[in-house]
Motif scaffolding. Structure first.
Motif, PDB file in Angstrom:
ATOM      1  N   ASP A   1     -32.052  45.499   6.611  1.00  0.00           N
ATOM      2  CA  ASP A   1     -33.204  46.382   6.385  1.00  0.00           C
ATOM      3  C   ASP A   1     -34.377  46.002   7.281  1.00  0.00           C
ATOM      4  O   ASP A   1     -35.530  46.009   6.847  1.00  0.00           O
ATOM      5  N   MET A   2     -34.104  45.661   8.524  1.00  0.00           N
ATOM      6  CA  MET A   2     -35.154  45.321   9.480  1.00  0.00           C
ATOM      7  C   MET A   2     -35.439  46.538  10.355  1.00  0.00           C
ATOM      8  O   MET A   2     -34.593  47.416  10.514  1.00  0.00           O
ATOM      9  N   GLY A   3     -36.621  46.539  10.924  1.00  0.00           N
ATOM     10  CA  GLY A   3     -36.954  47.571  11.889  1.00  0.00           C
ATOM     11  C   GLY A   3     -36.367  47.229  13.243  1.00  0.00           C
ATOM     12  O   GLY A   3     -35.741  46.185  13.436  1.00  0.00           O
ATOM     13  N   VAL A   4     -36.599  48.098  14.211  1.00  0.00           N
ATOM     14  CA  VAL A   4     -36.024  47.889  15.533  1.00  0.00           C
ATOM     15  C   VAL A   4     -36.610  46.642  16.197  1.00  0.00           C
ATOM     16  O   VAL A   4     -35.871  45.806  16.725  1.00  0.00           O
ATOM     17  N   THR A   5     -37.913  46.497  16.168  1.00  0.00           N
ATOM     18  CA  THR A   5     -38.522  45.335  16.826  1.00  0.00           C
ATOM     19  C   THR A   5     -38.170  44.035  16.103  1.00  0.00           C
ATOM     20  O   THR A   5     -37.954  43.011  16.755  1.00  0.00           O
ATOM     21  N   GLU A   6     -38.105  44.076  14.772  1.00  0.00           N
ATOM     22  CA  GLU A   6     -37.714  42.876  14.018  1.00  0.00           C
ATOM     23  C   GLU A   6     -36.277  42.476  14.333  1.00  0.00           C
ATOM     24  O   GLU A   6     -35.967  41.292  14.469  1.00  0.00           O
ATOM     25  N   SER A   7     -35.393  43.475  14.432  1.00  0.00           N
ATOM     26  CA  SER A   7     -33.987  43.167  14.690  1.00  0.00           C
ATOM     27  C   SER A   7     -33.787  42.627  16.103  1.00  0.00           C
ATOM     28  O   SER A   7     -32.986  41.720  16.317  1.00  0.00           O
TER      29      SER A   7
END
Length: 128
Positions: free
Chosen positions: A27-33
């Motif tokens: 459940d991470m965003g694109v930048t977090e992933s």
């Protein structure tokens, strides 16, 4: 020289491989992933993954060549059997690739498993 450049780009792109699982399972965003993937998959790890994929690709092509040479002698029936074999081998390969992308995420994340029966957080929508 171009071959080495392509290999270097592929190794760099393999550093993104844990990002897919981070988006889907974490459940991470694109930048977090992307940050998660670049933090955990170093250049050396990506190089090892590339070497495994490279050897697997060579074995995959050799298996396809072996079966195509065997099926070649069967005529049109052999052509149909070769197509069925290629589809089956592709399904198996893509299944392992998908499992590998999920495993790349779970390898580097600390997961707390909950003992609940809630299906709210599942990917598959169960509402009717």
């Amino acid at each position: 020289l171009a071959f080495l450049g392509i290999c270097a780009v592929m190794v760099f792109l393999l550093r993104f491989s844990a990002g897919f699982g981070a988006i889907v399972h974490g459940d991470m965003g694109v930048t977090e992933s992307i940050s998660f993937s670049f933090t955990n998959i170093t250049f050396v790890r990506a190089l090892k993954m590339f070497l495994v994929i490279f050897v697997f690709s060579i074995v995959y092509v050799l298996v396809l060549l072996l079966f195509s040479s065997i099926f070649k002698f069967m005529g049109s029936v052999g052509s149909v059997l070769m197509m069925v074999f290629q589809v089956a081998l592709s399904i198996i390969t893509y299944s392992f690739m998908t499992a590998g992308l999920s495993a790349a995420f779970y390898r580097y994340v600390e997961v707390e498993y909950e003992e609940s029966n809630e299906v709210v957080n599942h990917i598959i929508d169960t509402d009717e």
